[in-house]
Design a protein around this motif. Structure first.
Motif, PDB file in Angstrom:
ATOM      1  N   UNK A 190       0.717  -1.195   0.158  1.00 52.46           N
ATOM      2  CA  UNK A 190       0.184  -0.043  -0.056  1.00 52.46           C
ATOM      3  C   UNK A 190       0.885   1.299  -0.086  1.00 52.46           C
ATOM      4  N   UNK A 191       0.364   2.290  -0.723  1.00 54.80           N
ATOM      5  CA  UNK A 191       1.332   3.449  -0.751  1.00 54.80           C
ATOM      6  C   UNK A 191       0.378   4.727  -0.560  1.00 54.80           C
ATOM      7  N   UNK A 192       0.423   5.116   0.532  1.00 57.96           N
ATOM      8  CA  UNK A 192      -0.481   6.155   1.170  1.00 57.96           C
ATOM      9  C   UNK A 192      -0.139   7.499   0.409  1.00 57.96           C
ATOM     10  N   UNK A 193      -1.303   8.441   0.080  1.00 56.57           N
ATOM     11  CA  UNK A 193      -0.972   9.678  -0.413  1.00 56.57           C
ATOM     12  C   UNK A 193       0.027   9.736  -1.224  1.00 56.57           C
ATOM     13  N   UNK A 194       0.125   8.759  -2.390  1.00 49.33           N
ATOM     14  CA  UNK A 194       0.861   8.711  -3.281  1.00 49.33           C
ATOM     15  C   UNK A 194       0.248   9.429  -4.584  1.00 49.33           C
ATOM     16  N   UNK A 195       1.197  10.519  -5.034  1.00 44.88           N
ATOM     17  CA  UNK A 195       0.916  11.067  -6.143  1.00 44.88           C
ATOM     18  C   UNK A 195       1.784  10.901  -7.463  1.00 44.88           C
ATOM     19  N   UNK A 196       2.349   9.572  -7.498  1.00 43.46           N
ATOM     20  CA  UNK A 196       3.073   8.981  -8.427  1.00 43.46           C
ATOM     21  C   UNK A 196       2.135   8.451  -9.538  1.00 43.46           C
ATOM     22  N   UNK A 197       2.539   8.108 -10.840  1.00 45.72           N
ATOM     23  CA  UNK A 197       1.836   7.499 -11.891  1.00 45.72           C
ATOM     24  C   UNK A 197       2.480   5.946 -11.623  1.00 45.72           C
ATOM     25  N   UNK A 198       1.684   5.134 -10.918  1.00 48.29           N
ATOM     26  CA  UNK A 198       2.368   3.646 -10.851  1.00 48.29           C
ATOM     27  C   UNK A 198       1.710   3.014 -12.034  1.00 48.29           C
ATOM     28  N   UNK A 199       2.366   2.116 -12.537  1.00 51.06           N
ATOM     29  CA  UNK A 199       1.821   1.490 -13.757  1.00 51.06           C
ATOM     30  C   UNK A 199       2.473  -0.005 -13.730  1.00 51.06           C
ATOM     31  N   UNK A 200       1.789  -1.038 -14.340  1.00 50.84           N
ATOM     32  CA  UNK A 200       2.153  -2.405 -14.340  1.00 50.84           C
ATOM     33  C   UNK A 200       3.559  -2.442 -15.197  1.00 50.84           C
ATOM     34  N   UNK A 201       4.671  -3.118 -14.695  1.00 49.86           N
ATOM     35  CA  UNK A 201       5.700  -3.215 -15.500  1.00 49.86           C
ATOM     36  C   UNK A 201       7.013  -2.469 -14.861  1.00 49.86           C
ATOM     37  N   UNK A 202       6.525  -1.180 -14.235  1.00 49.74           N
ATOM     38  CA  UNK A 202       7.375  -0.442 -13.531  1.00 49.74           C
ATOM     39  C   UNK A 202       8.295  -0.910 -12.575  1.00 49.74           C
ATOM     40  N   UNK A 203       9.477  -0.396 -12.607  1.00 47.09           N
ATOM     41  CA  UNK A 203      10.587  -0.991 -11.656  1.00 47.09           C
ATOM     42  C   UNK A 203      10.951   0.351 -10.526  1.00 47.09           C
ATOM     43  N   UNK A 204      10.647   0.237  -9.457  1.00 46.34           N
ATOM     44  CA  UNK A 204      10.721   1.249  -8.398  1.00 46.34           C
ATOM     45  C   UNK A 204      11.644   0.895  -7.280  1.00 46.34           C
ATOM     46  N   UNK A 205      12.585   1.987  -7.083  1.00 45.83           N
ATOM     47  CA  UNK A 205      13.158   1.645  -5.565  1.00 45.83           C
ATOM     48  C   UNK A 205      12.708   2.395  -4.771  1.00 45.83           C
TER      49      UNK A 205
END
Length: 691
Positions: free
Chosen positions: A78-93
């Protein structure tokens, strides 16, 4: 041509049995990583679900020997108060905190932990907002590209404001994305017995295959029409999320097509056995999941009800018979898993299935196809579908409006379920089988046999597992009292609807005689509105009556008492004139039966403990104590603990909660007086019979 040898076919069940016995467990998070900040790279593998204040998504943590991860781990974040565009296939640090999968453990309540394990998820957690959180460049896989396409198509369907509820249902039907459905829409389908229509399953796979086969056989020969239709179905299943139900349906379809094309003579029972065996071999951990049991039970029932029958009947009667067969035959299974059935579901399905099969799904498939080539026509077709679906939803809503239409009941034991299933098999056996009259009598006990009633003076006390919160159900012979209702976790999720109501229905409790809300903190009052909406409550006592606008709530005060079925109840606090507020104003309830006392204290702290000691002294001595304020260091002063001296100390806490309850010093105090300690974070719900 390839021919399946009989010996191979009969060896499959043995292989399946071995798979069930040797079923490997889902890889879990190592204990040393629980609740610690981790800086890791995560690969997003599904379409993120957006909520009001957060989003959730599944991600893979790659094998990391430095962290102690010996295998890749699928996690739910869960990512609270997230303003990022999270998409399938993304790699995040990301900086994250994880804990092993954990859910509520209460009788009759949905086992979320089991569900996550069945999905292959080995940990859950949340993203810690940090400067170091960033997207890392990555190359999406084919599955990632499919998920991105699903997301794009969903936005196209949802892109117009007209009838958004119906468009959300279309997205669920077409793409298997149910996160856009609001609770009201979901309830309409669930309560009318038509929820199977919006879960991508065998019905959808069969419809798509039949639709494509009908078209293809006029273009190519029958052989290639079968193969191309099969390939199209697989492509559609991936576009719809390739859920476990769709996988089972495709497997059964694949076996059937393989046997037909190879001119193999085999019974439908053998196809079903082969499908079950392969599913049990490949997905052993899911074979006893509710969706698997329901799928195989329904198919088995239909095969049983229509095979080896003498004479012919018209198509309309066969269709009506199928609905009656499913309704009666699946009732024991529905009552066991869901504790409810829709009494009008045959009528709902008689209308909804052909409407979905012959109009909505064909138009939907055509519109999905046209979205790639000519969007205006596709959007026009989608608009037509929303109108059709809107009429269907209105029909289902009206159909399910009578209160008696939804029947809630919990079978007294598993033996009654099996007895009812045997009765169904006899009832729908081929003509000429004896014992049909007896079968009806064998079927009825599942409805009319109840657990033994409590005797006068006996208390069944249940401390429910509601996470970091508090909820008790106190039952006497003829009365029910609820003490606190647990927390509200989000706008669409609270302990009242998720835990209290299912538990009460599991116990076949239809009404509440008294609801006591100790005080106004969310973890005690959060589930109250859902509870009040679902079950009638005769009386409300609370220290915060102003929080109840629609119901008449009374202020709890010391000295108020009543008697039910040989059990005495008395409010000990708050005492007027002492200026107690917040936690210290909690309604303190003492319950007495045959000189054994139970003390429920809410969130009182040392100040109120001292007042109670001054007013009641040794009368506070109790057999069972709900430990004040979840075991906080601000409560359970030594003098209070020693005076109450409970045989049983009950802690209601959340697993790895952020407050670190219960406090270690508090635990030592109860251990010092040799109290038997129960903590919901470790034991789940606790039920005690006091007599």
């Amino acid at each position: 041509m390839l021919v399946l040898h009989n010996n191979v076919m009969y060896l499959l069940p043995i292989l399946a049995l071995l798979s069930l016995l040797l079923c490997p467990s889902v890889h879990q998070l190592p204990k040393q990583l629980e609740n610690h900040p981790l800086f890791v790279n995560v690969h997003i593998v599904n379409v993120p679900i957006k909520h009001i204040d957060h989003m959730t998504f599944n991600a893979i943590l790659k094998k990391n020997m430095h962290l102690g991860l010996t295998k890749s781990l699928l996690v739910k974040l869960s990512w609270y108060y997230c303003h990022q565009n999270i998409r399938p296939g993304d790699l995040w640090h990301l900086k994250i905190k994880l804990k092993k999968v954990h859910g509520f453990h209460d009788p009759g309540v949905f086992n979320y932990e089991k569900y996550l394990v069945e999905q292959g998820i080995g940990a859950s957690g949340y993203v810690v907002n940090s400067f170091y959180n960033r997207r890392v460049k990555s190359k999406p896989s084919i599955l990632d590209e499919v998920n991105l396409l699903r997301l794009k198509l969903a936005k196209e369907i949802l892109g117009h404001s007209a009838k958004p509820e119906s468009r959300a249902v279309l997205v669920a039907l077409a793409l298997g994305l149910r996160q856009y459905l609001n609770q009201q829409s979901w309830n309409v389908f669930r309560n009318s017995g038509t929820a199977h229509l919006i879960a991508i399953s065998g019905l959808h796979v069969g419809l798509v295959f039949a639709f494509m086969l009908f078209l293809m056989r006029f273009i190519v020969g029958y052989y290639w029409a079968m193969i191309l239709s099969w390939l199209f179905v697989i492509a559609y299943a991936f576009l719809a999320g390739f859920s476990l139900p769709s996988q089972r349906a495709i497997l059964m379809l694949s076996i059937t097509i393989f046997l037909i094309l190879n001119k193999r003579s085999i019974s439908i029972w053998q196809v079903l056995l082969m499908t079950f065996s392969v599913v049990a071999t490949l997905h052993a951990i899911t074979i006893f999941a509710a969706s698997s049991v329901l799928s195989f039970s329904a198919v088995t029932l239909l095969i049983y009800g229509f095979s080896n029958r003498v004479g012919k009947s018209n198509k309309i009667w066969q269709y009506l018979k199928a609905q009656i067969l499913i309704f009666i035959g699946m009732t024991p299974v529905f009552l066991y898993y869901f504790k409810q059935i829709s009494l009008l579901s045959p009528l709902a399905n008689i209308v909804a299935i052909p409407l979905t099969s012959l109009i909505i799904m064909p138009i939907l498939l055509l519109s999905l196809f046209l979205l790639f080539f000519y969007k205006p026509i596709a959007l026009y077709l989608i608009n037509i579908n929303t109108h059709v679906l809107n009429y269907l939803t209105l029909f289902l809503t009206k159909l399910n409006s009578p209160k008696w239409a939804l029947y809630h009941h919990t079978p007294a034991n598993i033996y009654l379920v099996f007895l009812a299933i045997i009765a169904v098999l006899i009832l729908f056996a081929p003509r000429g089988w004896p014992g049909r009259g007896i079968a009806i009598f064998c079927f009825m006990p599942i409805f009319f046999y109840h657990r033994p009633f409590l005797k006068n003076g006996v208390i069944r006390l249940t401390m429910l597992d509601v996470g970091q919160g508090l909820a008790f159900v106190i039952k006497t012979r003829n009365h029910t009292l609820i003490y606190d209702t647990g927390p509200k976790f989000s706008a669409n999720f609270d302990a009242g609807e998720a835990v209290l109501v299912p538990y009460l229905r599991f116990r076949n409790i239809k009404k509440i005689d008294k609801l006591i809300i100790s005080h106004g903190d969310n973890d005690h009052i959060g589930g109250a509105n859902s509870l009040l909406a679902k079950l009638p409550v005769k009386n409300i006592l609370t220290s915060v009556p102003n929080r109840f606008h629609k119901q008449q709530a009374q202020f709890c005060h010391a000295g108020e008492d009543w008697s039910w079925d040989g059990v005495e109840f008395k409010i000990l606090s708050p005492i007027f004139g002492l200026g107690l507020t917040h936690n210290n104003a909690s309604c303190v309830l003492q319950i007495t039966s045959h000189n054994k006392k139970i003390l429920l204290t809410g969130d009182i702290e040392a100040k109120t403990e001292k007042i109670l000691l001054n007013h009641y002294g040794k009368k506070l001595k109790s057999f069972i104590l709900q430990v004040p304020h979840h075991g906080s260091a601000t409560s359970s002063s030594w003098h209070f603990v020693k005076t109450v001296s409970p045989n049983v100390a009950l802690f209601s806490t959340g697993y790895l909660n952020r407050f670190h309850f219960p406090n270690k010093k508090v635990l030592k105090r109860y251990a010092r007086i040799h109290s038997k300690i129960y903590n919901t974070a470790q034991t789940g719900a606790v039920t005690l019979l006091v007599n």
